[in-house]
Design an enzyme around this catalytic site. Structure first.
Site, PDB file in Angstrom:
ATOM      1  N   THR A   1       3.291   4.553   0.828  1.00 19.86           N
ATOM      2  CA  THR A   1       3.052   5.769   1.600  1.00 19.86           C
ATOM      3  C   THR A   1       1.551   6.032   1.673  1.00 19.86           C
ATOM      4  N   CYS A   2       0.896   5.902   0.543  1.00 18.18           N
ATOM      5  CA  CYS A   2      -0.518   6.264   0.414  1.00 18.18           C
ATOM      6  C   CYS A   2      -1.388   5.579   1.465  1.00 18.18           C
TER       7      CYS A   2
ATOM      8  N   GLY B   1       2.101  23.879   1.893  1.00 18.49           N
ATOM      9  CA  GLY B   1       1.682  23.028   0.777  1.00 18.49           C
ATOM     10  C   GLY B   1       0.528  22.142   1.215  1.00 18.49           C
TER      11      GLY B   1
ATOM     12  N   ASP C   1       6.029   8.240  -7.638  1.00 21.19           N
ATOM     13  CA  ASP C   1       6.738   9.384  -7.049  1.00 21.19           C
ATOM     14  C   ASP C   1       8.223   9.413  -7.369  1.00 21.19           C
TER      15      ASP C   1
ATOM     16  N   GLY D   1       0.815  -1.226   0.000  1.00 18.84           N
ATOM     17  CA  GLY D   1       0.000   0.000   0.000  1.00 18.84           C
ATOM     18  C   GLY D   1       0.838   1.261   0.000  1.00 18.84           C
TER      19      GLY D   1
ATOM     20  N   GLY E   1       5.938  25.099   5.767  1.00 17.08           N
ATOM     21  CA  GLY E   1       5.550  24.763   4.398  1.00 17.08           C
ATOM     22  C   GLY E   1       4.045  24.804   4.213  1.00 17.08           C
TER      23      GLY E   1
ATOM     24  N   HIS F   1     -31.136  19.357 -10.115  1.00 11.17           N
ATOM     25  CA  HIS F   1     -31.347  20.465  -9.182  1.00 11.17           C
ATOM     26  C   HIS F   1     -32.013  19.933  -7.927  1.00 11.17           C
TER      27      HIS F   1
ATOM     28  N   GLY G   1       7.946  19.393   1.179  1.00  9.35           N
ATOM     29  CA  GLY G   1       7.987  18.611  -0.049  1.00  9.35           C
ATOM     30  C   GLY G   1       8.505  17.209   0.208  1.00  9.35           C
ATOM     31  N   ARG G   2       8.457  16.380  -0.823  1.00  8.53           N
ATOM     32  CA  ARG G   2       8.988  15.017  -0.746  1.00  8.53           C
ATOM     33  C   ARG G   2       9.986  14.822  -1.874  1.00  8.53           C
TER      34      ARG G   2
HETATM   35  P1  FAD Z   1       4.943   4.948  -2.356  1.00  7.82           P
HETATM   36  O1  FAD Z   1       3.521   4.983  -1.984  1.00  7.82           O
HETATM   37  O2  FAD Z   1       5.883   5.798  -1.589  1.00  7.82           O
HETATM   38  O3  FAD Z   1       5.378   3.426  -2.263  1.00  7.82           O
HETATM   39  C1  FAD Z   1       6.675   3.012  -2.455  1.00  7.82           C
HETATM   40  C2  FAD Z   1       6.913   1.783  -1.607  1.00  7.82           C
HETATM   41  O4  FAD Z   1       8.148   1.207  -1.986  1.00  7.82           O
HETATM   42  C3  FAD Z   1       7.032   2.079  -0.121  1.00  7.82           C
HETATM   43  O5  FAD Z   1       6.077   1.336   0.607  1.00  7.82           O
HETATM   44  C4  FAD Z   1       8.457   1.646   0.256  1.00  7.82           C
HETATM   45  O6  FAD Z   1       8.522   1.005   1.523  1.00  7.82           O
HETATM   46  C5  FAD Z   1       8.773   0.660  -0.848  1.00  7.82           C
HETATM   47  N1  FAD Z   1      10.195   0.545  -1.157  1.00  7.82           N
HETATM   48  C6  FAD Z   1      11.087   1.539  -1.397  1.00  7.82           C
HETATM   49  N2  FAD Z   1      12.291   1.040  -1.732  1.00  7.82           N
HETATM   50  C7  FAD Z   1      12.153  -0.315  -1.688  1.00  7.82           C
HETATM   51  C8  FAD Z   1      13.034  -1.398  -1.937  1.00  7.82           C
HETATM   52  N3  FAD Z   1      14.295  -1.196  -2.334  1.00  7.82           N
HETATM   53  N4  FAD Z   1      12.557  -2.646  -1.779  1.00  7.82           N
HETATM   54  C9  FAD Z   1      11.275  -2.887  -1.410  1.00  7.82           C
HETATM   55  N5  FAD Z   1      10.393  -1.894  -1.165  1.00  7.82           N
HETATM   56  C10 FAD Z   1      10.831  -0.631  -1.318  1.00  7.82           C
HETATM   57  N6  FAD Z   1      -1.638  11.582  -2.933  1.00  7.82           N
HETATM   58  C11 FAD Z   1      -2.895  11.680  -3.425  1.00  7.82           C
HETATM   59  O7  FAD Z   1      -3.094  11.470  -4.627  1.00  7.82           O
HETATM   60  N7  FAD Z   1      -3.957  12.004  -2.625  1.00  7.82           N
HETATM   61  C12 FAD Z   1      -3.793  12.252  -1.311  1.00  7.82           C
HETATM   62  O8  FAD Z   1      -4.767  12.533  -0.616  1.00  7.82           O
HETATM   63  C13 FAD Z   1      -2.495  12.159  -0.763  1.00  7.82           C
HETATM   64  N8  FAD Z   1      -2.293  12.390   0.548  1.00  7.82           N
HETATM   65  C14 FAD Z   1      -1.032  12.255   1.068  1.00  7.82           C
HETATM   66  C15 FAD Z   1      -0.845  12.525   2.415  1.00  7.82           C
HETATM   67  C16 FAD Z   1       0.419  12.420   2.972  1.00  7.82           C
HETATM   68  C17 FAD Z   1       0.600  12.704   4.434  1.00  7.82           C
HETATM   69  C18 FAD Z   1       1.517  12.019   2.164  1.00  7.82           C
HETATM   70  C19 FAD Z   1       2.885  11.872   2.746  1.00  7.82           C
HETATM   71  C20 FAD Z   1       1.339  11.766   0.812  1.00  7.82           C
HETATM   72  C21 FAD Z   1       0.062  11.891   0.253  1.00  7.82           C
HETATM   73  N9  FAD Z   1      -0.164  11.667  -1.102  1.00  7.82           N
HETATM   74  C22 FAD Z   1      -1.422  11.806  -1.616  1.00  7.82           C
HETATM   75  C23 FAD Z   1       0.921  11.276  -2.014  1.00  7.82           C
HETATM   76  C24 FAD Z   1       0.875   9.750  -2.247  1.00  7.82           C
HETATM   77  O9  FAD Z   1       0.990   9.088  -1.022  1.00  7.82           O
HETATM   78  C25 FAD Z   1       1.997   9.345  -3.187  1.00  7.82           C
HETATM   79  O10 FAD Z   1       1.931  10.094  -4.366  1.00  7.82           O
HETATM   80  C26 FAD Z   1       1.900   7.868  -3.526  1.00  7.82           C
HETATM   81  O11 FAD Z   1       1.943   7.074  -2.376  1.00  7.82           O
HETATM   82  C27 FAD Z   1       3.027   7.478  -4.488  1.00  7.82           C
HETATM   83  O12 FAD Z   1       2.941   6.117  -4.774  1.00  7.82           O
HETATM   84  P2  FAD Z   1       4.230   5.277  -5.159  1.00  7.82           P
HETATM   85  O13 FAD Z   1       3.755   3.889  -5.380  1.00  7.82           O
HETATM   86  O14 FAD Z   1       4.970   5.952  -6.229  1.00  7.82           O
HETATM   87  O15 FAD Z   1       5.181   5.324  -3.884  1.00  7.82           O
HETATM   88  P1  NAD Z   2       4.323  20.688  -1.257  1.00  9.64           P
HETATM   89  O1  NAD Z   2       5.266  20.717  -2.378  1.00  9.64           O
HETATM   90  O2  NAD Z   2       2.871  20.556  -1.511  1.00  9.64           O
HETATM   91  O3  NAD Z   2       4.494  22.003  -0.371  1.00  9.64           O
HETATM   92  C1  NAD Z   2       5.704  22.356   0.217  1.00  9.64           C
HETATM   93  C2  NAD Z   2       5.642  23.812   0.617  1.00  9.64           C
HETATM   94  O4  NAD Z   2       6.784  24.106   1.389  1.00  9.64           O
HETATM   95  C3  NAD Z   2       5.636  24.756  -0.580  1.00  9.64           C
HETATM   96  O5  NAD Z   2       4.659  25.738  -0.390  1.00  9.64           O
HETATM   97  C4  NAD Z   2       7.047  25.341  -0.559  1.00  9.64           C
HETATM   98  O6  NAD Z   2       7.114  26.637  -1.096  1.00  9.64           O
HETATM   99  C5  NAD Z   2       7.324  25.346   0.936  1.00  9.64           C
HETATM  100  N1  NAD Z   2       8.728  25.356   1.308  1.00  9.64           N
HETATM  101  C6  NAD Z   2       9.771  24.751   0.677  1.00  9.64           C
HETATM  102  N2  NAD Z   2      10.911  24.982   1.356  1.00  9.64           N
HETATM  103  C7  NAD Z   2      10.581  25.724   2.441  1.00  9.64           C
HETATM  104  C8  NAD Z   2      11.315  26.265   3.530  1.00  9.64           C
HETATM  105  N3  NAD Z   2      12.625  26.055   3.652  1.00  9.64           N
HETATM  106  N4  NAD Z   2      10.650  26.985   4.461  1.00  9.64           N
HETATM  107  C9  NAD Z   2       9.307  27.193   4.355  1.00  9.64           C
HETATM  108  N5  NAD Z   2       8.571  26.711   3.342  1.00  9.64           N
HETATM  109  C10 NAD Z   2       9.196  25.971   2.409  1.00  9.64           C
HETATM  110  O7  NAD Z   2       4.857  19.509  -0.317  1.00  9.64           O
HETATM  111  P2  NAD Z   2       4.178  18.740   0.880  1.00  9.64           P
HETATM  112  O8  NAD Z   2       3.037  19.502   1.447  1.00  9.64           O
HETATM  113  O9  NAD Z   2       5.310  18.350   1.769  1.00  9.64           O
HETATM  114  O10 NAD Z   2       3.627  17.454   0.155  1.00  9.64           O
HETATM  115  C11 NAD Z   2       4.522  16.547  -0.499  1.00  9.64           C
HETATM  116  C12 NAD Z   2       3.853  15.843  -1.627  1.00  9.64           C
HETATM  117  O11 NAD Z   2       2.837  14.979  -1.167  1.00  9.64           O
HETATM  118  C13 NAD Z   2       3.239  16.807  -2.604  1.00  9.64           C
HETATM  119  O12 NAD Z   2       3.884  16.632  -3.843  1.00  9.64           O
HETATM  120  C14 NAD Z   2       1.816  16.413  -2.727  1.00  9.64           C
HETATM  121  O13 NAD Z   2       1.438  16.263  -4.060  1.00  9.64           O
HETATM  122  C15 NAD Z   2       1.702  15.081  -2.013  1.00  9.64           C
HETATM  123  N6  NAD Z   2       0.481  15.145  -1.210  1.00  9.64           N
HETATM  124  C16 NAD Z   2      -0.704  15.190  -1.866  1.00  9.64           C
HETATM  125  C17 NAD Z   2      -1.877  15.310  -1.152  1.00  9.64           C
HETATM  126  C18 NAD Z   2      -3.178  15.387  -1.879  1.00  9.64           C
HETATM  127  O14 NAD Z   2      -3.185  15.095  -3.068  1.00  9.64           O
HETATM  128  N7  NAD Z   2      -4.247  15.774  -1.240  1.00  9.64           N
HETATM  129  C19 NAD Z   2      -1.850  15.389   0.235  1.00  9.64           C
HETATM  130  C20 NAD Z   2      -0.624  15.358   0.859  1.00  9.64           C
HETATM  131  C21 NAD Z   2       0.548  15.220   0.132  1.00  9.64           C
END
Ligand code: FAD
Ligand code: NAD
Length: 472
Positions: A47-48, A188, A319, A45, A186, A451, A278-279
């Site tokens: 990060t998501c 974001g 990602d 599953g 941040g 509506h 950011g990530r």
């Molecule tokens: P990931 O979900 O990061 O999965 C990668 C997996 O690979 C991890 O489980 C890791 O353990 C595993 N892995 C890494 N290296 C290895 C290795 N060498 N061997 C085996 N396993 C490994 N996005 C949305 O669209 N909607 C949202 O509402 C949303 N909310 C979010 C809230 C938060 C707090 C965060 C942090 C992120 C959110 N995101 C959201 C972003 C979303 O989680 C990611 O875009 C998504 O999970 C990316 O999927 P992925 O499969 O690329 O990577």
């Molecule tokens: P983000 O890129 O959304 O926002 C980061 C913010 O931090 C920006 O506004 C940036 O200008 C600011 N920033 C950067 N450096 C800074 C500094 N030194 N001091 C102060 N501010 C600074 O990143 P996030 O909120 O960490 O989220 C990470 C990723 O996870 C995003 O790419 C987002 O797409 C994904 N995510 C998506 C959802 C969703 O789709 N609802 C929810 C959570 C996370």
């Protein structure tokens, strides 16, 4: 060595697990490797499901219901004595995550995907080594490798995350008590979503942002309205500032903050600090560099736009590569790459990837922003409709925000839609579908909408493109 796999997926997040399931559906012999450990068992599953989308949405839902009951029900004639039970709210989060994580393992079984619990390392384009938690190693032979290793938190120099006082999004999901004051670094998506959770539960929330605006990338007019609404809800913003140092004590954290443009430093204190700037792509220990896989200057695995890396047989999704870091983008890439490997026409339309901020109200968008269209020199028309003029929004007391639709000035083809308002994430999808079909604002405007629904605001915004709004 056992049989040769058609596909070995490294990483079991939305990119990886969807790639594996689709590959399994298409009859490919597939394995998926995941190293995430939940109480001694593999947790697919990514990060998501584990520490991202799902737990944050569980808390956003629960905290919104709490705030509604505490602050808003009385206005519609419901008097309730409301008390927060944070441990139970956290159990709701945990149960939601557990159920969905188990669901992925079930889907693997159903689609004949072999799960592996351990860390995957690319040995060569046809071999992946899996190292289990106890150090045992095995090697999988394969015709294709999909890198789906996701992303990790971007660190902030001078501010060390301990997941107690200074937390990343992961720690911010599991706080055992509501902090009196939370500073979010941040402005974001993560900061505003998780900041909203803790504000609703009683924390004072201050957001420090480097830029002079919140949510970079979101349409400028929407971002301004968003900041206004969040400020009215009680969040405060310190824009154009950077944090340069953090000092932690038993009782809290003191941050040194400077204007981004330079100037005198000041200090601010909080019980808990959330770092969310950011990530960044994650390829630690993957062996990608040794295998000759090209990575760009921002650490992202490069692709040809269809998931192929520069090394034949090695693919990438989610990602860890270019594009928005969103679960549904990762999912679509996973499916597309599996289809391409199976000789089918897998494809992702990067022009139409919706994004949603799950605050209240929600913020959603698809396609180009006004700023992007201006920068590209595209002539466009705009239609805008406020929720305050939408009958359904008034019945549910959700009057903040608006819908904006941008269409090509010459052809009327819809180029973008930006919504701040109730159910924005759901509403934006009708425009996304219209865009996939090359639809015009007139197509949306001439479609009969029920509506009273919030969807009428979308229709009226489409009508606004031709200056023929009917409701006001
Ligand atoms: P990931 O979900 O990061 O999965 C990668 C997996 O690979 C991890 O489980 C890791 O353990 C595993 N892995 C890494 N290296 C290895 C290795 N060498 N061997 C085996 N396993 C490994 N996005 C949305 O669209 N909607 C949202 O509402 C949303 N909310 C979010 C809230 C938060 C707090 C965060 C942090 C992120 C959110 N995101 C959201 C972003 C979303 O989680 C990611 O875009 C998504 O999970 C990316 O999927 P992925 O499969 O690329 O990577
Ligand atoms: P983000 O890129 O959304 O926002 C980061 C913010 O931090 C920006 O506004 C940036 O200008 C600011 N920033 C950067 N450096 C800074 C500094 N030194 N001091 C102060 N501010 C600074 O990143 P996030 O909120 O960490 O989220 C990470 C990723 O996870 C995003 O790419 C987002 O797409 C994904 N995510 C998506 C959802 C969703 O789709 N609802 C929810 C959570 C996370």
């Amino acid at each position: 060595m056992a049989d040769v796999y058609d596909v070995v997926v490294i990483g079991g997040g939305p990119g990886g697990y969807n790639a594996a399931i689709r590959a399994g559906q298409l009859g490919l012999k597939t394995a998926c490797i995941e190293k995430r450990d939940a109480k001694g068992a593999v947790a697919f599953g990514g990060t998501c499901l584990n520490v991202g989308c799902i737990p944050s949405k569980a808390l956003l839902h629960a905290s919104q219901r709490f705030e509604d009951a505490r602050d808003h029900y009385a206005a519609i004639g419901i008097n309730a004595a409301v008390e927060l039970n944070l441990p139970v709210m956290q159990t709701h989060r945990e149960k939601t995550v557990d159920g969905l994580v188990k669901g992925v393992s079930f889907l693997f079984k159903k689609n004949k995907v072999d799960p592996y619990f351990g860390t995957g390392r690319i040995v060569s384009p046809t071999e992946v080594e899996v190292t289990g938690a106890d150090g045992t190693k095995q090697t999988l032979a394969t015709k294709n490798i999909i890198i789906a290793t996701g992303s990790d938190v971007t660190p902030l120099p001078g501010v060390t995350i301990d997941e107690k006082r200074i937390v990343s999004s992961t720690g911010a999901l599991t706080l055992a008590e509501v902090p009196k004051k939370l500073i979010v670094i941040g402005a974001g998506v993560i900061g505003l979503e998780l900041g909203s959770v803790w504000r609703r539960l009683g924390a004072e929330v201050q957001v420090i942002e480097f830029l002079d605006r919140i949510t970079p990338g979101v349409d400028g007019e929407v971002a301004k309205e968003f900041q206004k609404v969040l400020t009215r809800q009680g969040m405060s913003f310190k824009l154009g500032h950077k944090v340069t140092k953090a000092e932690t004590s038993d009782t809290g954290v003191t941050l040194t903050v400077e204007p981004a443009a330079g100037g005198a430093a000041e200090t601010v204190s909080a019980d808990v600090v959330l770092v969310c700037i950011g990530r960044r792509p994650y390829i630690e220990g993957l062996g990608a560099n040794e295998a000759g896989v090209k990575v760009d200057g921002r650490g992202r695995v490069e692709t040809d736009g269809h998931g192929r890396t520069n090394v034949p047989g090695i693919w990438v999704v989610g990602d860890v590569t270019t594009g928005p870091m969103l679960a549904h983008k990762a999912e679509d890439e996973g499916c597309a790459v599996a289809e391409l490997i199976a000789g089918k026409a897998g494809h992702v339309n990067y022009d139409i990837i919706p994004s949603v901020v799950y605050t209240h109200p929600e913020v959603a968008s698809v396609g180009k922003t006004e700023e992007e269209l201006k920068a590209a020199g595209v002539a466009y028309k705009s239609g805008k409709f406020p929720f305050t003029a939408n009958a359904r929004a008034r019945t549910i007391a959700e009057k903040d925000g608006f819908v904006k639709i941008l269409a090509d000035a010459r052809t009327d083809r819809v180029l973008g839609c930006h919504i701040i308002g109730p159910e924005a994430g759901t509403l934006v999808m009708e425009v996304a579908v219209a865009m996939e079909f090359g639809g015009s604002s007139e197509d949306i405007a001439r479609t009969c909408h029920p509506h009273p629904t919030l969807t009428e605001a979308v229709r009226q915004a489409a009508m606004g493109v031709e200056n023929r709004i009917m409701q006001m």
